[in-house]
Design an enzyme around this catalytic site. Sequence first.
Site, PDB file in Angstrom:
ATOM      1  N   ASP A   1      -5.371  -7.941   0.094  1.00 48.26           N
ATOM      2  CA  ASP A   1      -5.230  -6.850  -0.877  1.00 48.26           C
ATOM      3  C   ASP A   1      -5.907  -5.552  -0.421  1.00 48.26           C
ATOM      4  O   ASP A   1      -6.739  -4.980  -1.154  1.00 48.26           O
ATOM      5  CB  ASP A   1      -5.866  -7.272  -2.225  1.00 48.26           C
ATOM      6  CG  ASP A   1      -5.397  -8.630  -2.704  1.00 48.26           C
ATOM      7  OD1 ASP A   1      -4.226  -8.969  -2.486  1.00 48.26           O
ATOM      8  OD2 ASP A   1      -6.216  -9.351  -3.312  1.00 48.26           O
TER       9      ASP A   1
ATOM     10  N   GLU B   1       2.959  -7.215  -9.471  1.00 49.34           N
ATOM     11  CA  GLU B   1       1.511  -6.995  -9.551  1.00 49.34           C
ATOM     12  C   GLU B   1       1.123  -5.950  -8.525  1.00 49.34           C
ATOM     13  O   GLU B   1       1.982  -5.228  -8.019  1.00 49.34           O
ATOM     14  CB  GLU B   1       0.757  -8.322  -9.362  1.00 49.34           C
ATOM     15  CG  GLU B   1       1.125  -9.103  -8.120  1.00 49.34           C
ATOM     16  CD  GLU B   1       0.364 -10.411  -8.002  1.00 49.34           C
ATOM     17  OE1 GLU B   1      -0.455 -10.741  -8.853  1.00 49.34           O
ATOM     18  OE2 GLU B   1       0.600 -11.104  -6.997  1.00 49.34           O
TER      19      GLU B   1
HETATM   20  O1  FUB Z   1      -5.949 -11.650  -4.206  1.00 46.79           O
HETATM   21  C1  FUB Z   1      -5.612 -12.265  -5.415  1.00 46.79           C
HETATM   22  C2  FUB Z   1      -4.312 -11.753  -5.920  1.00 46.79           C
HETATM   23  O2  FUB Z   1      -3.276 -12.071  -5.014  1.00 46.79           O
HETATM   24  C3  FUB Z   1      -4.237 -10.261  -6.029  1.00 46.79           C
HETATM   25  O3  FUB Z   1      -4.980  -9.749  -7.054  1.00 46.79           O
HETATM   26  C4  FUB Z   1      -2.770 -10.107  -6.102  1.00 46.79           C
HETATM   27  O4  FUB Z   1      -2.332  -8.802  -5.959  1.00 46.79           O
HETATM   28  C5  FUB Z   1      -2.333 -11.023  -4.985  1.00 46.79           C
HETATM   29  O5  FUB Z   1      -2.410 -10.416  -3.730  1.00 46.79           O
END
Ligand code: FUB
Length: 447
Positions: free
Chosen positions: A36, A209
């Site tokens: 991320d 997301e």
């Molecule tokens: O790293 C945990 C989660 O996985 C993140 O918050 C999302 O965006 C995905 O990459």
Amino acid sequence: MKKNSAAFFALLCCLLAASGTVIAENPFITDQFTADPTARVFNGKVYVYPSHDILAKEGMGRPGWFCMEDYHVFSSANLTDWTDHGVIVTQTKVDWVDASTYSMWAPDCIEKNGKYYFYFPAGVKKEYGRGSGVGVAIAEKPEGPYIPQPAPIKNLHGIDPNIFIDKDGQAYIYWAMGNISGAKLTDDLLELASEPQIIAEMPKEGLKEGPFLFERNGIYYMTYPHVQNKIERLEYAIGDNPMGPFKFTGVIMDESPTNCWTNHQSIVEYNQQWYLFYHHNDISPQFDKNRSIRVDSLFFNADGTIKKVTPTLRGVGLMAATKKLQLDRYTAISGEGASIAFLDTLDKHQGWQAIMDKPGAWFRYNSVDFGKKKLKKVTVNALSAAGGVIEIRIDKLDGPVIAVVTIPKHTGWTEVTAKVSKKTTGVHNLFAVSKDKPVAIDWLSFE
Ligand code: FUB
């Protein structure tokens, strides 16, 4: 990085740890798992704020799931040498975080009036509700020290915070919870200044997301990972206002070739070039909750749309010929006889080796900077059980040969040095071509 002598390797590790500097292609952080990546340009350098994946052990969150207890920040002035500034926020030192959750997911950082505001999601203590909240930690410098605020942002429940400050000074925060939501922020950047609103007009089906919003030439780009098929791909939608409406416009990066379920992006301009930061699971092919961050160049079409980015191993930036060039992070390889493998399958953080098992097999590694002075020698860390010969050429597969390296028969890794026969300065693409028996190369370096 593998050496015959364990003592030498231990010494090397100590030196690297002491300086906190790694040199890398893709993935560009290899000594730990990272995901991320939010990249920001502060004070003429690129700072990357990623999540920090670790392997869940008994009692640490949910086994077989994401496990994150803290954040590091990394910086670079050339996108090839990265400095790890160490831990900036850790779950046990934030008042509102339930430290049994190990869920410090994707963060962001933004600068305002000389202060740095680091936004991070985490599992909240009971008194703040349930699930994930988002908090802020503030510092005087991009690398910290960061002081966390005592409570999470009110009225915000979700993950993956992203901040955008528009040209008129208004700040916005975006976050995810199945869909992407957004709201205005107060001037001090610590509270919501408007009711959360779901960002509409985006693909309706499939998880979205990881929002990351940026503006270029008056176009607002809302970028996000989206499960269109089975796993996430990176998409974007454009609009003329930070709160939308946004219109789905295209795919920035297809699903991971190694089947990493998640991806997560940020896009920045640095020294007149745009870059896409993202993650795959290079060092953990069997477990995609231990990820590694990467960077590749990103280009726009004349109408402002984004050209799809193909992930590379070579990554970005010039690599000085005097560095240890990891051929296994190649730009291209021959169709036959060339492959890569982990150096040590029990410790994948040690990286990869480039294998050439047929005469004529080759690796191309682009953008090597030979500098202004003649480099006289090349050292290759190689292994060849039968003894092999490597030609090093520049510019083209049939371009000038600048060195011929004869690798002696040996069952262990050996550093072999050969003379550079042709004066080579400036930036060139490099080819290593096998002329004889099978050979594996860990790295090569000029001096
Ligand atoms: O790293 C945990 C989660 O996985 C993140 O918050 C999302 O965006 C995905 O990459």
